[in-house]
Design a protein around this motif. Structure first.
Motif, PDB file in Angstrom:
ATOM      1  N   LEU A   1       5.533   9.741   3.446  1.00 36.08           N
ATOM      2  CA  LEU A   1       6.680   9.203   4.185  1.00 36.08           C
ATOM      3  C   LEU A   1       6.499   7.704   4.408  1.00 36.08           C
ATOM      4  O   LEU A   1       5.595   7.278   5.126  1.00 36.08           O
ATOM      5  CB  LEU A   1       6.817   9.934   5.525  1.00 36.08           C
ATOM      6  N   PRO A   2       7.344   6.863   3.795  1.00 36.53           N
ATOM      7  CA  PRO A   2       7.200   5.414   3.973  1.00 36.53           C
ATOM      8  C   PRO A   2       7.668   4.985   5.360  1.00 36.53           C
ATOM      9  O   PRO A   2       8.540   5.607   5.964  1.00 36.53           O
ATOM     10  CB  PRO A   2       8.104   4.834   2.886  1.00 36.53           C
ATOM     11  N   PHE A   3       7.075   3.895   5.837  1.00 42.05           N
ATOM     12  CA  PHE A   3       7.465   3.331   7.131  1.00 42.05           C
ATOM     13  C   PHE A   3       7.793   1.852   7.005  1.00 42.05           C
ATOM     14  O   PHE A   3       8.836   1.398   7.441  1.00 42.05           O
ATOM     15  CB  PHE A   3       6.355   3.544   8.160  1.00 42.05           C
TER      16      PHE A   3
ATOM     17  N   LEU B   1      11.553   0.513   7.933  1.00 38.74           N
ATOM     18  CA  LEU B   1      12.476   1.641   8.062  1.00 38.74           C
ATOM     19  C   LEU B   1      12.669   2.060   9.512  1.00 38.74           C
ATOM     20  O   LEU B   1      13.708   2.622   9.868  1.00 38.74           O
ATOM     21  CB  LEU B   1      11.987   2.806   7.206  1.00 38.74           C
ATOM     22  N   GLY B   2      11.697   1.778  10.354  1.00 43.81           N
ATOM     23  CA  GLY B   2      11.834   2.099  11.769  1.00 43.81           C
ATOM     24  C   GLY B   2      12.963   1.334  12.424  1.00 43.81           C
ATOM     25  O   GLY B   2      13.682   1.855  13.276  1.00 43.81           O
ATOM     26  N   ILE B   3      13.144   0.093  12.032  1.00 43.11           N
ATOM     27  CA  ILE B   3      14.221  -0.739  12.582  1.00 43.11           C
ATOM     28  C   ILE B   3      15.585  -0.167  12.183  1.00 43.11           C
ATOM     29  O   ILE B   3      16.546  -0.231  12.925  1.00 43.11           O
ATOM     30  CB  ILE B   3      14.047  -2.198  12.119  1.00 43.11           C
TER      31      ILE B   3
ATOM     32  N   PRO C   1      18.454   1.895  16.730  1.00 42.28           N
ATOM     33  CA  PRO C   1      19.360   0.798  17.094  1.00 42.28           C
ATOM     34  C   PRO C   1      18.833  -0.077  18.239  1.00 42.28           C
ATOM     35  O   PRO C   1      19.070  -1.286  18.247  1.00 42.28           O
ATOM     36  CB  PRO C   1      20.655   1.510  17.517  1.00 42.28           C
ATOM     37  N   GLU C   2      18.106   0.508  19.174  1.00 42.76           N
ATOM     38  CA  GLU C   2      17.558  -0.294  20.279  1.00 42.76           C
ATOM     39  C   GLU C   2      16.482  -1.254  19.777  1.00 42.76           C
ATOM     40  O   GLU C   2      16.420  -2.408  20.210  1.00 42.76           O
ATOM     41  CB  GLU C   2      16.990   0.614  21.366  1.00 42.76           C
ATOM     42  N   LEU C   3      15.632  -0.783  18.884  1.00 45.49           N
ATOM     43  CA  LEU C   3      14.600  -1.643  18.304  1.00 45.49           C
ATOM     44  C   LEU C   3      15.250  -2.751  17.483  1.00 45.49           C
ATOM     45  O   LEU C   3      14.834  -3.916  17.552  1.00 45.49           O
ATOM     46  CB  LEU C   3      13.639  -0.822  17.443  1.00 45.49           C
ATOM     47  N   LEU C   4      16.269  -2.420  16.721  1.00 45.26           N
ATOM     48  CA  LEU C   4      16.991  -3.416  15.939  1.00 45.26           C
ATOM     49  C   LEU C   4      17.583  -4.485  16.841  1.00 45.26           C
ATOM     50  O   LEU C   4      17.422  -5.674  16.594  1.00 45.26           O
ATOM     51  CB  LEU C   4      18.089  -2.754  15.109  1.00 45.26           C
ATOM     52  N   LYS C   5      18.245  -4.077  17.902  1.00 42.74           N
ATOM     53  CA  LYS C   5      18.859  -5.025  18.848  1.00 42.74           C
ATOM     54  C   LYS C   5      17.795  -5.924  19.468  1.00 42.74           C
ATOM     55  O   LYS C   5      17.976  -7.143  19.567  1.00 42.74           O
ATOM     56  CB  LYS C   5      19.625  -4.253  19.925  1.00 42.74           C
TER      57      LYS C   5
ATOM     58  N   VAL D   1       5.657  -4.798  14.936  1.00 49.13           N
ATOM     59  CA  VAL D   1       4.799  -3.797  14.293  1.00 49.13           C
ATOM     60  C   VAL D   1       4.238  -2.814  15.314  1.00 49.13           C
ATOM     61  O   VAL D   1       4.110  -1.624  15.034  1.00 49.13           O
ATOM     62  CB  VAL D   1       3.656  -4.498  13.518  1.00 49.13           C
ATOM     63  N   LYS D   2       3.929  -3.278  16.486  1.00 42.75           N
ATOM     64  CA  LYS D   2       3.305  -2.448  17.518  1.00 42.75           C
ATOM     65  C   LYS D   2       4.281  -1.495  18.208  1.00 42.75           C
ATOM     66  O   LYS D   2       3.858  -0.606  18.929  1.00 42.75           O
ATOM     67  CB  LYS D   2       2.674  -3.339  18.585  1.00 42.75           C
ATOM     68  N   LYS D   3       5.563  -1.662  17.997  1.00 47.68           N
ATOM     69  CA  LYS D   3       6.573  -0.975  18.810  1.00 47.68           C
ATOM     70  C   LYS D   3       6.900   0.457  18.400  1.00 47.68           C
ATOM     71  O   LYS D   3       7.600   1.143  19.133  1.00 47.68           O
ATOM     72  CB  LYS D   3       7.860  -1.800  18.851  1.00 47.68           C
ATOM     73  N   MET D   4       6.434   0.926  17.262  1.00 48.93           N
ATOM     74  CA  MET D   4       6.786   2.288  16.874  1.00 48.93           C
ATOM     75  C   MET D   4       5.551   3.059  16.431  1.00 48.93           C
ATOM     76  O   MET D   4       4.876   2.674  15.489  1.00 48.93           O
ATOM     77  CB  MET D   4       7.847   2.300  15.770  1.00 48.93           C
ATOM     78  N   SER D   5       5.308   4.161  17.101  1.00 51.51           N
ATOM     79  CA  SER D   5       4.177   5.026  16.757  1.00 51.51           C
ATOM     80  C   SER D   5       4.546   5.943  15.588  1.00 51.51           C
ATOM     81  O   SER D   5       5.724   6.110  15.252  1.00 51.51           O
ATOM     82  CB  SER D   5       3.797   5.887  17.964  1.00 51.51           C
ATOM     83  N   VAL D   6       3.529   6.549  15.018  1.00 54.80           N
ATOM     84  CA  VAL D   6       3.752   7.539  13.957  1.00 54.80           C
ATOM     85  C   VAL D   6       4.640   8.667  14.480  1.00 54.80           C
ATOM     86  O   VAL D   6       5.586   9.087  13.815  1.00 54.80           O
ATOM     87  CB  VAL D   6       2.410   8.094  13.431  1.00 54.80           C
ATOM     88  N   LYS D   7       4.330   9.139  15.679  1.00 50.23           N
ATOM     89  CA  LYS D   7       5.099  10.246  16.269  1.00 50.23           C
ATOM     90  C   LYS D   7       6.585   9.873  16.400  1.00 50.23           C
ATOM     91  O   LYS D   7       7.469  10.648  16.019  1.00 50.23           O
ATOM     92  CB  LYS D   7       4.511  10.603  17.634  1.00 50.23           C
ATOM     93  N   THR D   8       6.855   8.683  16.928  1.00 47.97           N
ATOM     94  CA  THR D   8       8.248   8.251  17.098  1.00 47.97           C
ATOM     95  C   THR D   8       8.929   8.087  15.743  1.00 47.97           C
ATOM     96  O   THR D   8      10.085   8.482  15.576  1.00 47.97           O
ATOM     97  CB  THR D   8       8.313   6.935  17.892  1.00 47.97           C
ATOM     98  N   TRP D   9       8.226   7.522  14.766  1.00 46.94           N
ATOM     99  CA  TRP D   9       8.813   7.337  13.438  1.00 46.94           C
ATOM    100  C   TRP D   9       9.170   8.690  12.823  1.00 46.94           C
ATOM    101  O   TRP D   9      10.258   8.868  12.278  1.00 46.94           O
ATOM    102  CB  TRP D   9       7.883   6.543  12.526  1.00 46.94           C
TER     103      TRP D   9
END
Length: 148
Positions: free
Chosen positions: A65-67, A82-84, A88-92, A130-138
């Motif tokens: 699974l790519p991130f 891909l997390g962004i 939508p909140e992370l993107l904003k 980079v620090k804002k999204m964990s594997v679990k959240t992704w």
């Protein structure tokens, strides 16, 4: 570092190579635990390994699974996050913070942040991103988006 990644870096135009190496170092040193650096889709990137997410990527389950990936295209360095795209909140947050620290307009697609001028790369902001999204959240975001 894997040979493919070293070869990729050596192939980068010297005008962009130092900026690319600095970005890659930021990614390597700040990526949340669980993501692994691979060479896939023609560039270095971080994936969720099969040991954590055995289903792999839905378009090709033989790929993890790519991130996030970092590539050099003809006119820019591309950070494919891909997390962004999935949050939508992370993107904003990123768009707002980018506007505060970079004097030029954000050049971005759905998941690709394009850096055309290496002098305007917001390294500290990328480190925060980079620090804002964990594997679990992704994985949760990915699963939710796939099921729609």
């Amino acid at each position: 570092m894997k040979k493919e990644i070293r070869d990729y870096i050596e192939s980068i135009d010297p005008k962009r190579r130092d900026a690319y190496i600095k970005l890659l170092d930021i990614l390597i040193n700040n990526m949340p635990e669980g993501f692994e650096l691979e060479f896939d889709y023609g560039m270095p990137g971080f994936v969720v390994p099969f040991s954590i997410y055995p289903d792999g990527y839905h378009t090709d389950p033989t790929h993890a699974l790519p991130f996030l990936a970092l590539g050099v295209q003809k006119g820019h360095i591309g950070l494919y996050h891909l997390g962004i795209y999935s949050d939508p909140e992370l993107l904003k947050w990123f768009q707002d913070e980018y506007a505060k620290v970079v004097p030029t307009k954000l050049n971005m697609g759905k998941s690709c942040i394009r850096f055309t001028n290496v002098k305007n790369i917001p390294y500290e902001l990328i480190e925060e991103l980079v620090k804002k999204m964990s594997v679990k959240t992704w994985i949760e975001n990915y699963e939710n988006s796939r099921l729609k």
